[in-house]
Design an enzyme around this catalytic site. Sequence first.
Site, PDB file in Angstrom:
ATOM      1  N   ASP A   1       0.902  -1.252  -0.065  1.00 10.99           N
ATOM      2  CA  ASP A   1      -0.110   0.041  -0.006  1.00 10.99           C
ATOM      3  C   ASP A   1       0.540   0.486  -0.654  1.00 10.99           C
ATOM      4  O   ASP A   1       1.314   1.324   0.953  1.00 10.99           O
ATOM      5  CB  ASP A   1      -0.726   0.753   1.170  1.00 10.99           C
ATOM      6  CG  ASP A   1      -1.722   1.051   1.264  1.00 10.99           C
ATOM      7  OD1 ASP A   1      -2.117   1.538   0.217  1.00 10.99           O
ATOM      8  OD2 ASP A   1      -2.548   1.811   2.018  1.00 10.99           O
TER       9      ASP A   1
ATOM     10  N   GLU B   1      -1.969  -1.986  -4.656  1.00 11.47           N
ATOM     11  CA  GLU B   1      -3.241  -1.030  -5.174  1.00 11.47           C
ATOM     12  C   GLU B   1      -3.290   0.037  -6.066  1.00 11.47           C
ATOM     13  O   GLU B   1      -2.294   0.641  -5.895  1.00 11.47           O
ATOM     14  CB  GLU B   1      -3.624   0.351  -3.395  1.00 11.47           C
ATOM     15  CG  GLU B   1      -5.449   0.632  -3.577  1.00 11.47           C
ATOM     16  CD  GLU B   1      -5.070   1.126  -2.088  1.00 11.47           C
ATOM     17  OE1 GLU B   1      -6.510   0.621  -1.423  1.00 11.47           O
ATOM     18  OE2 GLU B   1      -5.000   2.461  -2.376  1.00 11.47           O
TER      19      GLU B   1
ATOM     20  N   ASP C   1      -2.143   0.928   7.256  1.00 13.84           N
ATOM     21  CA  ASP C   1      -1.737   0.618   6.633  1.00 13.84           C
ATOM     22  C   ASP C   1      -0.714  -0.683   5.991  1.00 13.84           C
ATOM     23  O   ASP C   1      -0.712  -1.231   4.723  1.00 13.84           O
ATOM     24  CB  ASP C   1       0.028   2.004   6.087  1.00 13.84           C
ATOM     25  CG  ASP C   1      -0.977   3.685   6.128  1.00 13.84           C
ATOM     26  OD1 ASP C   1      -1.248   3.943   4.965  1.00 13.84           O
ATOM     27  OD2 ASP C   1      -0.584   4.194   7.056  1.00 13.84           O
TER      28      ASP C   1
END
Length: 196
Positions: free
Chosen positions: A20, A80, A153
């Site tokens: 991420d 992502e 995260d």
Amino acid sequence: MIITPKSTDITKEKIILGVDPGTQIAGYGIISVKAGAMTMIQYGVVQLSKYTTYQLKLQKLYETILRLIDEYHPDEMAIEDPFFGKNVQAMLKLGRAQGVVMAAALSRNIPIVEYAPRRIKQSVTGNGNATKDQVSHMVSHLLKEDLDPKFFDATDALAIAVCHHFHENALPVAPGKKNKKGAWGAFVSENTGRVM
């Protein structure tokens, strides 16, 4: 003549690195999948806010991802997808961070798959609008680990890796062709015990 399809070795371990990316904090999560069972190997965050220049942040992010790749030897990376917001400068910075993460994987010939944030949430929780708390809780449940909810995260990165595991049989799709089964269809067929 009878032609039998090649069988895949379900006992072979696959290691997936989920990332991420971020410009202040980047999360990473590494899972192992063997015979369909997922196990968490490692997760954490890269604190980038302490570095004074943007170039130094990118360098530290690249070095950290490269170190993780060299230490854990992932077979694939899931990341992502960029999301579109109103702040163009923030989007450009995030795009650079994603590019650095992808460059680290490409330098080691690791295949990369991108997932939209909504798709990740949908895959892990069944709700594309799930909160970070809900994603963290479900990832904890799926991996049978007590994850620290403060590291959103990192739990998001684990969710990306888990999402990739759920959808990997549907990917990659040959160029110019649509996946007839669809990502959600792949998830349902692979996880019949989880879907009612």
